[in-house]
Motif scaffolding. Structure first.
Motif: not given
Lengths: 248, 248
Positions: B141-162
């Motif tokens: 739960s701590n690591r998976g948190k995100c926003e439904s309007a953002g990362i959760f529904s994104a088609d493309t994610v840019l993840i620097p230093l992930e």
């Protein structure tokens, strides 16, 4: 700070345990923020090396041990990261062979010096460092501090995880310099008479495991330039071998 | 913490200034101790690369920018190190192209999230992250948190230093994953559809400098596996070229 349980079977178990130890010692005030960043650099080079003592490292370690035991006054310089990563192994080594250890740190504070000296005292080893009555020429007063009975008068110094300026200054004093650095390209590695490209904990464990017949006479036949070239070639080859994509 | 004055002419000026910025942001509570160690790893790989955007990086960046601008909902994920190292460049980029930015951190705390969001607000950019109402499947739960309007529904994610786990989880959600990591061997690099092997600051500066004709159409012809192999080969070759000893 959240700690993850590291399973013993994890392929990078040793490396992850070391990182955890470093963070503990940061919290105790022995490791600095700068030391944390340095450790990350070491991790990357160790990752490329494959987190094992490779033949070039073993050879440099045998030459180093032979040289240390044949010196008039060899001193091991210990900073915060070194104390955190290999304090126990260094204490065991110093006791076994009667070699002098001196605390010597880059970001000087009396408190941090005391903490390192106390750490070794709790492991049953008295180390130099609290009576810094001499100065390494060419360094400013905070960086050049050392003991006249220790690093200042030593003929051989082993400097694990050391800064390039200090390595150069020690070399200019005419000392035989043995460095221990996972980056074979660092200035410290370049200024040394013997450059050990290995992890500090593994190196001291190896020192403790060698029998006399393993290392005796190895310092005279050792060629540092070609050994460092071998380390760099090994790393280049290993990087290249990891290229198969995506089945890394 | 003692700060050394870094002369502008120093060959590693940019790298040393970045390290200093990171320590400042550590003191502000935005970067974690773990982030400092990670940065050190990045420094080592960048040192091998030569601290420049190499052709393989430029090619990946052009493909990435083309893909981001042709996505329905691309999101840039920003953690503490990314905010510290390239906050300004990311704010400029997001404003110029209207791309969504979301704060998303590995060692979650409300306070640290707020600090990152405030940092961008002071640079005139509103970022997501304070309304984490969704969970990336497969992460706790701590690591998976995100926003439904953002990362959760994104088609493309840019993840620097992930982190590798998160990169893998995002990939399993079916997203097009663009990573930015100086280590071409990391799990994050391996799970990505486009793997940018470059420094985060240089990458966003390049994004801002490209003209449309530089990148337009580059995502369709881009071959990630061969580009990553090229990065690894480059690093192996460069290491080997640094072998000449002692005239490094």
């Amino acid at each position: 700070m959240i700690r993850l349980e590291i399973p013993k079977g994890h392929p990078r178990y040793e490396s992850l345990k070391r990182r955890e130890a470093l963070i503990d010692f940061y919290e105790k005030g022995i490791v600095t923020v700068s030391g944390l960043i340095s450790h990350g650099r070491g991790e990357a080079f160790d990752y490329i090396i494959g987190e094992k003592s490779r033949p070039f490292a073993i050879e440099a370690e045998k030459a180093a041990l032979d040289r240390i035991l044949n010196s008039r006054n060899a001193v091991i310089s210990v900073n915060g990261n070194v104390a955190a990563l290999a304090g126990k192994e260094i204490a065991d080594f110093a006791r076994k062979f009667g070699v002098t250890v001196e605390a010597n740190i880059f970001y000087w504070s009396k408190e941090r010096m005391e903490k390192i000296v106390s750490l070794f005292r709790r492991m049953g080893l008295e180390v130099l460092g609290m009576n810094q009555d001499a100065l390494i020429p060419g360094l400013d007063s905070n960086r050049g501090k050392c003991e006249s009975a220790g690093i200042f008068s030593a003929d051989t110094v082993l400097i694990p995880l050391e800064d390039g300026d200090r390595a150069e200054a020690l070399k200019k004093m005419g000392k035989f310099v043995i460095s221990l650095d996972l980056n074979p390209l660092s200035r410290t590695s370049r200024y040394s008479d013997i450059t050990i490209v290995d992890d500090v904990t593994r190196t001291f464990r190896n020192f403790l495991e060698f029998r006399e017949s393993d290392y005796s006479g190895h310092s005279s036949s050792f060629n540092n330039a070609s050994n460092v070239k071998e380390a760099i070639s090994f790393m280049a080859d290993r990087l290249r071998s990891l290229k198969n994509w995506p089945d890394l």
